[in-house]
Design an enzyme around this catalytic site. Structure first.
Site, PDB file in Angstrom:
ATOM      1  N   ILE A   1     -45.976  11.604  -0.819  1.00 25.77           N
ATOM      2  CA  ILE A   1     -44.841  10.961  -1.733  1.00 25.77           C
ATOM      3  C   ILE A   1     -43.563  11.927  -1.930  1.00 25.77           C
ATOM      4  O   ILE A   1     -43.819  12.976  -2.480  1.00 25.77           O
ATOM      5  CB  ILE A   1     -45.529  10.782  -3.075  1.00 25.77           C
ATOM      6  CG1 ILE A   1     -46.814   9.815  -2.913  1.00 25.77           C
ATOM      7  CG2 ILE A   1     -44.725  10.526  -4.200  1.00 25.77           C
ATOM      8  CD1 ILE A   1     -47.695   9.534  -4.336  1.00 25.77           C
TER       9      ILE A   1
ATOM     10  N   GLY B   1     -45.882  20.617  -2.379  1.00 26.06           N
ATOM     11  CA  GLY B   1     -46.179  20.287  -3.653  1.00 26.06           C
ATOM     12  C   GLY B   1     -46.726  18.888  -3.808  1.00 26.06           C
ATOM     13  O   GLY B   1     -46.246  18.097  -3.187  1.00 26.06           O
ATOM     14  N   GLY B   2     -47.362  18.718  -4.980  1.00 24.40           N
ATOM     15  CA  GLY B   2     -48.046  17.201  -5.197  1.00 24.40           C
ATOM     16  C   GLY B   2     -48.874  16.605  -4.035  1.00 24.40           C
ATOM     17  O   GLY B   2     -49.482  17.436  -3.503  1.00 24.40           O
TER      18      GLY B   2
ATOM     19  N   GLY C   1     -44.125  20.273 -15.344  1.00 31.50           N
ATOM     20  CA  GLY C   1     -45.343  19.726 -15.745  1.00 31.50           C
ATOM     21  C   GLY C   1     -46.793  20.472 -15.206  1.00 31.50           C
ATOM     22  O   GLY C   1     -46.658  20.814 -14.156  1.00 31.50           O
TER      23      GLY C   1
ATOM     24  N   THR D   1     -50.509  13.928  -7.221  1.00 32.64           N
ATOM     25  CA  THR D   1     -48.836  13.823  -7.165  1.00 32.64           C
ATOM     26  C   THR D   1     -48.139  14.055  -8.574  1.00 32.64           C
ATOM     27  O   THR D   1     -48.903  13.800  -9.512  1.00 32.64           O
ATOM     28  CB  THR D   1     -48.322  12.580  -6.437  1.00 32.64           C
ATOM     29  OG1 THR D   1     -46.935  12.618  -6.621  1.00 32.64           O
ATOM     30  CG2 THR D   1     -48.783  11.300  -7.793  1.00 32.64           C
TER      31      THR D   1
ATOM     32  N   MET E   1     -36.816  13.665  -9.147  1.00 33.87           N
ATOM     33  CA  MET E   1     -35.595  14.215  -8.617  1.00 33.87           C
ATOM     34  C   MET E   1     -34.611  13.541  -9.259  1.00 33.87           C
ATOM     35  O   MET E   1     -33.417  13.332  -8.829  1.00 33.87           O
ATOM     36  CB  MET E   1     -35.367  13.999  -6.959  1.00 33.87           C
ATOM     37  CG  MET E   1     -36.468  14.897  -6.192  1.00 33.87           C
ATOM     38  SD  MET E   1     -36.289  14.803  -4.412  1.00 33.87           S
ATOM     39  CE  MET E   1     -37.433  13.259  -4.331  1.00 33.87           C
TER      40      MET E   1
ATOM     41  N   LYS F   1     -36.634  24.656   0.402  1.00 38.88           N
ATOM     42  CA  LYS F   1     -36.149  23.446  -0.086  1.00 38.88           C
ATOM     43  C   LYS F   1     -36.025  23.416  -1.442  1.00 38.88           C
ATOM     44  O   LYS F   1     -36.997  22.980  -2.348  1.00 38.88           O
ATOM     45  CB  LYS F   1     -37.006  22.267   0.561  1.00 38.88           C
ATOM     46  CG  LYS F   1     -36.861  21.514   1.825  1.00 38.88           C
ATOM     47  CD  LYS F   1     -36.468  20.462   1.794  1.00 38.88           C
ATOM     48  CE  LYS F   1     -36.255  19.981   3.259  1.00 38.88           C
ATOM     49  NZ  LYS F   1     -37.228  19.712   3.933  1.00 38.88           N
TER      50      LYS F   1
ATOM     51  N   ASP G   1     -43.916  25.409   0.841  1.00 39.79           N
ATOM     52  CA  ASP G   1     -42.513  24.640   0.050  1.00 39.79           C
ATOM     53  C   ASP G   1     -42.439  25.555  -1.154  1.00 39.79           C
ATOM     54  O   ASP G   1     -43.076  25.900  -1.584  1.00 39.79           O
ATOM     55  CB  ASP G   1     -42.623  23.302   0.155  1.00 39.79           C
ATOM     56  CG  ASP G   1     -42.197  22.520   1.229  1.00 39.79           C
ATOM     57  OD1 ASP G   1     -41.820  22.972   2.140  1.00 39.79           O
ATOM     58  OD2 ASP G   1     -42.436  21.176   1.070  1.00 39.79           O
TER      59      ASP G   1
HETATM   60  N1  SAH Z   1     -44.638  15.499  -2.967  1.00 40.34           N
HETATM   61  C1  SAH Z   1     -44.188  15.692  -4.466  1.00 40.34           C
HETATM   62  C2  SAH Z   1     -42.758  15.402  -4.601  1.00 40.34           C
HETATM   63  C3  SAH Z   1     -41.799  16.187  -4.046  1.00 40.34           C
HETATM   64  S1  SAH Z   1     -40.353  15.840  -4.435  1.00 40.34           S
HETATM   65  C4  SAH Z   1     -45.334  14.937  -5.187  1.00 40.34           C
HETATM   66  O1  SAH Z   1     -46.089  14.370  -4.855  1.00 40.34           O
HETATM   67  O2  SAH Z   1     -45.521  15.257  -6.495  1.00 40.34           O
HETATM   68  C5  SAH Z   1     -39.975  16.886  -5.859  1.00 40.34           C
HETATM   69  C6  SAH Z   1     -40.003  16.283  -7.269  1.00 40.34           C
HETATM   70  O3  SAH Z   1     -41.075  15.981  -7.737  1.00 40.34           O
HETATM   71  C7  SAH Z   1     -39.318  17.025  -8.219  1.00 40.34           C
HETATM   72  O4  SAH Z   1     -37.751  17.087  -8.068  1.00 40.34           O
HETATM   73  C8  SAH Z   1     -39.673  16.580  -9.553  1.00 40.34           C
HETATM   74  O5  SAH Z   1     -39.010  15.526  -9.611  1.00 40.34           O
HETATM   75  C9  SAH Z   1     -41.044  16.448  -8.966  1.00 40.34           C
HETATM   76  N2  SAH Z   1     -42.155  17.457  -9.537  1.00 40.34           N
HETATM   77  C10 SAH Z   1     -42.720  18.110  -8.626  1.00 40.34           C
HETATM   78  N3  SAH Z   1     -43.768  18.920  -9.414  1.00 40.34           N
HETATM   79  C11 SAH Z   1     -43.200  18.631 -10.878  1.00 40.34           C
HETATM   80  C12 SAH Z   1     -43.761  19.404 -12.003  1.00 40.34           C
HETATM   81  N4  SAH Z   1     -44.781  20.263 -12.077  1.00 40.34           N
HETATM   82  N5  SAH Z   1     -43.103  18.854 -13.046  1.00 40.34           N
HETATM   83  C13 SAH Z   1     -42.166  17.785 -13.111  1.00 40.34           C
HETATM   84  N6  SAH Z   1     -41.840  17.305 -11.958  1.00 40.34           N
HETATM   85  C14 SAH Z   1     -42.270  17.791 -10.832  1.00 40.34           C
END
Ligand code: SAH
Length: 265
Positions: free
Chosen positions: A106, A101-102, A212, A131, A183, A70, A48
């Site tokens: 979630i 990501g994350g 972050g 996350t 988001m 995305k 992603d």
């Molecule tokens: N699955 C991911 C979230 C996906 S939705 C998780 O668990 O983190 C994507 C949103 O996650 C972004 O729009 C933002 O709000 C947040 N996000 C993800 N990485 C971030 C980062 N490094 N710093 C700030 N917000 C982040």
């Protein structure tokens, strides 16, 4: 110690299986050991937008890399196509790593992808990731819960649908609770307005954190009244995470990452 504890010896990956893997919030070192081991064994990585290059580099040079995209308003592959791509890749006998990501469960649509795999009888494994809320809380010096300030923490998506946010404002505008909004940048003014309208004080602490856990981390703190303007003046770049609650006050004492990374706040 857990009685079922096993030594840290990675299980070999299986051909024809999809590994839905959380890549963490940004800092490549926040990757799990399981994620690193699977990447090293992958035949194909489908990744992603929010996945760091340093993490992708853990896959061997000859591993196929497919970008599934995305970004806001720019969906490289529609979700249904991603779901089916995973099925096809696994059915061709590959070790498939689906990197998100994350944490994949979630706000990551991981559930939908795995539902498709289950429907097609494709074996899968899910590897959790750090996350954004957990990673950013740690790196921005904002504990999500704290005995003195907050006994609950809620994660919500601030993604706007038809220009509005369909959230349970009554449930969110509670004291002794932390609200983390994924988001939420575009909806920040609405969010702050609704939380005040539903009973939180005008001067309730709130923070927004850009990118972050990376060298581009920037944190803007304020109140429900001031944050929208401060955030807009700071011209923050996606991704951003919003944290609302009294725990934000602790940042003054507990911030450590910016100092370490030489980031000026
Ligand atoms: N699955 C991911 C979230 C996906 S939705 C998780 O668990 O983190 C994507 C949103 O996650 C972004 O729009 C933002 O709000 C947040 N996000 C993800 N990485 C971030 C980062 N490094 N710093 C700030 N917000 C982040």
């Amino acid at each position: 110690m857990f009685s079922s504890e096993r030594p840290l010896r990675p299980r070999p990956a299986q051909a024809g299986t999809v590994y839905l893997v959380g890549a963490g919030p940004g800092d490549p070192e926040l990757l799990t050991v399981r994620a690193a081991s699977l990447l090293a064994q992958a035949d194909v990585v489908i990744y992603d937008h929010l996945v760091a290059t340093a993490i992708l580099d853990l896959a061997p040079a000859n591993t196929e890399r497919i970008y599934a995209g995305k970004q806001r308003g720019n969906h490289t592959l529609p979700q249904e196509d991603i779901n089916l791509l995973l099925v096809q890749q696994a059915q061709s006998g590959k070790i498939v790593v689906r990197l998100k990501g994350g944490d994949p469960y979630i706000f990551g649509r991981g559930g939908e992808e795995v539902e498709t795999l289950a429907k097609h009888g494709v074996p899968f494994e899910v590897v959790p990731g750090v996350t954004a809320a957990a990673g950013i809380a740690a790196y921005a010096g904002i504990p999500l819960t704290h005995r003195e300030y907050s006994q609950a923490c809620v994660f919500v998506t601030g993604h706007l649908k038809d220009g509005s946010m369909a959230l349970d404002w009554q449930g969110l505008a509670r004291r002794r609770q932390t609200v983390v909004i994924y988001m939420g940048l575009h909806g920040l003014p609405t969010l702050c307005h609704e939380l005040i309208a539903h009973g939180l004080p005008h001067d309730w602490p709130a923070a927004i954190v850009q990118q972050g856990t990376t060298a581009n981390q920037r944190t803007v703190t304020g109140t429900l009244t001031t944050l929208p303007e401060l955030a807009s003046a700071a011209r923050l770049k996606a991704p951003t995470l919003i944290i609302v609650g009294e725990v934000v006050r602790l940042r003054e004492k507990l911030a450590w990452f910016e100092k370490l990374a030489g980031i000026v706040v």
